[in-house]
Scaffold this motif. Structure first.
Motif, PDB file in Angstrom:
ATOM      1  N   LEU A 200      14.005  10.108  -7.433  1.00 16.76           N
ATOM      2  CA  LEU A 200      15.328   9.636  -7.571  1.00 16.76           C
ATOM      3  C   LEU A 200      15.462   8.109  -8.072  1.00 16.76           C
ATOM      4  N   PRO A 201      16.383   8.168  -9.041  1.00 13.34           N
ATOM      5  CA  PRO A 201      16.513   6.567  -9.269  1.00 13.34           C
ATOM      6  C   PRO A 201      17.256   5.835  -8.231  1.00 13.34           C
ATOM      7  N   TRP A 202      16.963   4.415  -8.268  1.00 17.63           N
ATOM      8  CA  TRP A 202      17.619   3.529  -7.432  1.00 17.63           C
ATOM      9  C   TRP A 202      17.516   3.852  -5.901  1.00 17.63           C
ATOM     10  N   ILE A 203      16.685   4.826  -5.708  1.00 19.91           N
ATOM     11  CA  ILE A 203      16.650   4.992  -4.032  1.00 19.91           C
ATOM     12  C   ILE A 203      16.233   3.930  -3.236  1.00 19.91           C
ATOM     13  N   GLY A 204      15.132   3.089  -3.774  1.00 16.92           N
ATOM     14  CA  GLY A 204      14.412   2.025  -3.205  1.00 16.92           C
ATOM     15  C   GLY A 204      15.310   0.773  -3.179  1.00 16.92           C
ATOM     16  N   ILE A 205      16.005   0.687  -4.284  1.00 17.14           N
ATOM     17  CA  ILE A 205      17.146  -0.522  -4.425  1.00 17.14           C
ATOM     18  C   ILE A 205      18.096  -0.383  -3.492  1.00 17.14           C
ATOM     19  N   GLU A 206      18.655   0.909  -3.252  1.00 15.24           N
ATOM     20  CA  GLU A 206      19.511   1.125  -2.188  1.00 15.24           C
ATOM     21  C   GLU A 206      18.925   1.058  -0.594  1.00 15.24           C
ATOM     22  N   GLY A 207      17.637   0.747  -0.632  1.00 17.39           N
ATOM     23  CA  GLY A 207      16.979   0.696   0.858  1.00 17.39           C
ATOM     24  C   GLY A 207      16.606   1.947   1.489  1.00 17.39           C
ATOM     25  N   TYR A 208      16.155   2.961   0.688  1.00 21.36           N
ATOM     26  CA  TYR A 208      15.915   4.261   1.192  1.00 21.36           C
ATOM     27  C   TYR A 208      16.712   4.907   2.069  1.00 21.36           C
ATOM     28  N   PRO A 209      17.882   5.137   1.929  1.00 21.18           N
ATOM     29  CA  PRO A 209      18.681   5.930   2.830  1.00 21.18           C
ATOM     30  C   PRO A 209      18.119   7.250   3.106  1.00 21.18           C
ATOM     31  N   GLY A 210      18.200   7.775   4.265  1.00 21.37           N
ATOM     32  CA  GLY A 210      17.889   9.014   4.593  1.00 21.37           C
ATOM     33  C   GLY A 210      16.483   8.931   5.804  1.00 21.37           C
ATOM     34  N   ASP A 211      15.989   9.995   6.100  1.00 23.93           N
ATOM     35  CA  ASP A 211      14.860   9.784   7.202  1.00 23.93           C
ATOM     36  C   ASP A 211      13.710  10.336   6.738  1.00 23.93           C
ATOM     37  N   HIS A 212      13.354  10.224   5.473  1.00 23.34           N
ATOM     38  CA  HIS A 212      11.980  10.933   4.931  1.00 23.34           C
ATOM     39  C   HIS A 212      10.877   9.991   5.278  1.00 23.34           C
ATOM     40  N   GLY A 213      10.979   8.868   5.722  1.00 26.31           N
ATOM     41  CA  GLY A 213       9.990   7.878   6.255  1.00 26.31           C
ATOM     42  C   GLY A 213       9.180   7.252   4.941  1.00 26.31           C
ATOM     43  N   ILE A 214       9.293   7.775   3.728  1.00 23.99           N
ATOM     44  CA  ILE A 214       8.272   7.124   2.742  1.00 23.99           C
ATOM     45  C   ILE A 214       9.411   6.155   2.092  1.00 23.99           C
TER      46      ILE A 214
END
Length: 334
Positions: A200-214
C-alpha cells in the motif's frame, strides 16, 4: 521435508520452533538449484533462470553487492538470521568465513543447504531465533530484510526491540551486528510507491496503522534501538536503489561534502527505481531527490539503510574502508 541424515551433504539441523514465512517460489528455486552446476554467488547460470520478482530476489548476483563494502576475511564466525534460500550465506561462505545460516522455513533452509553444499564451512539450521543458542558466539551477526517482520506472526510475534536484543546477545566481545532494512520515510515511499511488505502507498508514512506487526523505521529510531541493545558505535551506509538489489552503496561521509547533492545524484541516478508499473507518477523521482539532498535531508530519505553496529570502543577490522565514499557495483552487466 528436511533431511537430517548424516550422509546427506545438504542435511539441515532442525530446531523446535520454525517460522512460516515463504513467498511461494521455494519449490521452483529448489529445482533450479538442484539442476545447476554453478551455485556460486555470481553465477550466470542461476541469473539466467530469472523470470519474475521472486526468482530475481533468490537468484540475482546483485544481492551480494550489499555486503561487498565490508572487508571480510577468512576465519570470521558469522551468523545470518533469516537466511532465506542462502544467497548471502553463500557469498559469506566464499570469503572463507565459518557461517551459520539460520532460516525458519524448511523449504528455504533446504534450498540454502543445496546452494552452499560445496562449502564445508557453512552450516544451515532450520528454526527461529528464539529457539537458537550458540555458546561460541559470532564476530558478525547479519539481519538482512528480517527485522521488519519480528513482531508479525511470520517473525515470531515478539517485539522488534527484543529481536535485536536476542541477536546482539549472540555477539562475541568486539563483534558487530549488521542490519539492512527499508527506511520508513524513504524517498520512494514519500513519492507514493507501494510499501514493500504491505503493498500500500503511504502506509509507513502514516505510522503503519493496523495490527499486522510489520514495520520499518526511520534512521533516528533505528539508531536508538541499536543504542538500547548496547551497540552505540554505528557505521551507516546507504544502498541504492535499496538493500535488496543494490547497484551503489554510499558511505555516510559522502553526504557531508559540499558537492554531495551533485555527487549523490550522479552516482544514484534513478533513486526510486521500482518494477511497479501501476504507480501514479506524482513527480520526477530524481529531481525530488536532488531537492531533498540540497536541503541536507539525503540520509533521512535514503530508501534503505545498511548499518553495522558495535559496542563503544570496538572497531572490527571488517568495517568498510573509511577512505571510501561510495561503492559503484556491478548491476546486470559485467
Amino acid at each position: 521435508g528436511v533431511s537430517v541424515s548424516g550422509d546427506d551433504p545438504t542435511a539441515v539441523r532442525t530446531l523446535d520452533r520454525q517460522i512460516s514465512y515463504a513467498d511461494g517460489s521455494e519449490q521452483r528455486i529448489l529445482e533450479i538449484l538442484s539442476a545447476a552446476a554453478d551455485r556460486s554467488s555470481g553465477s550466470d547460470e542461476l541469473a539466467a533462470a530469472i523470470t519474475d520478482w521472486p526468482s530475481r530476489y533468490h537468484l540475482s548476483p546483485r544481492r551480494a553487492n550489499l555486503l561487498r563494502p565490508l572487508r571480510l576475511e577468512a576465519g570470521l564466525r558469522i551468523l545470518e538470521i533469516g537466511a532465506g534460500t542462502g544467497v548471502l550465506s553463500r557469498f559469506l561462505g566464499e570469503t572463507g568465513a565459518r557461517v551459520v545460516a539460520l532460516e525458519g522455513q524448511a523449504d528455504r533452509a533446504r534450498a540454502a543447504a543445496l546452494r552452499c553444499v560445496a562449502l564445508s564451512t557453512v552450516e544451515v539450521v532450520c528454526g527461529s531465533l528464539e529457539s537458537f543458542s550458540d555458546p561460541e558466539g559470532f564476530d558478525l551477526v547479519c539481519i538482512v530484510g528480517v527485522l521488519e517482520y519480528a513482531a508479525s506472526g511470520a517473525g515470531g510475534a515478539g517485539t522488534h526491540q527484543d529481536f535485536l536484543a536476542r541477536a546482539a546477545a549472540l555477539l562475541r566481545p568486539g563483534g558487530a551486528l549488521l542490519v539492512a532494512i527499508e527506511n520508513q520515510i524513504g524517498l520512494k515511499y514519500l513519492l507514493g510507491y507501494r510499501e514493500d511488505h504491505l503493498g500500500l502507498p503511504w502506509i509507513g508514512i502514516e505510522g503503519y496503522p493496523g495490527d499486522h506487526g510489520i514495520r520499518t523505521f526511520p534512521r533516528r529510531v533505528l539508531s536508538r534501538m541499536l543504542d538500547a541493545v548496547g551497540l552505540p558505535a554505528q557505521t551507516w551506509l546507504y544502498p541504492f536503489p535499496d538493500y535488496k538489489l543494490p547497484a551503489v552503496v554510499l558511505a555516510d561521509a559522502l553526504y557531508d561534502l559540499d558537492e554531495a547533492p551533485r555527487l549523490v545524484d550522479q552516482l544514484v541516478r534513478h533513486p526510486a527505481t521500482d518494477g511497479a508499473p501501476d504507480r501514479s507518477l506524482l513527480c520526477d523521482d530524481r529531481r525530488a531527490h536532488k531537492v531533498l539532498l540540497e536541503a541536507g535531508l539525503g540520509r533521512e530519505v535514503a530508501n534503505s539503510f545498511l548499518v553495522v553496529a558495535t559496542a563503544e570502543g570496538s572497531a572490527p577490522a571488517f568495517l568498510p574502508d573509511p577512505g571510501v565514499l561510495a561503492w559503484h557495483l556491478g548491476a546486470d552487466r559485467r
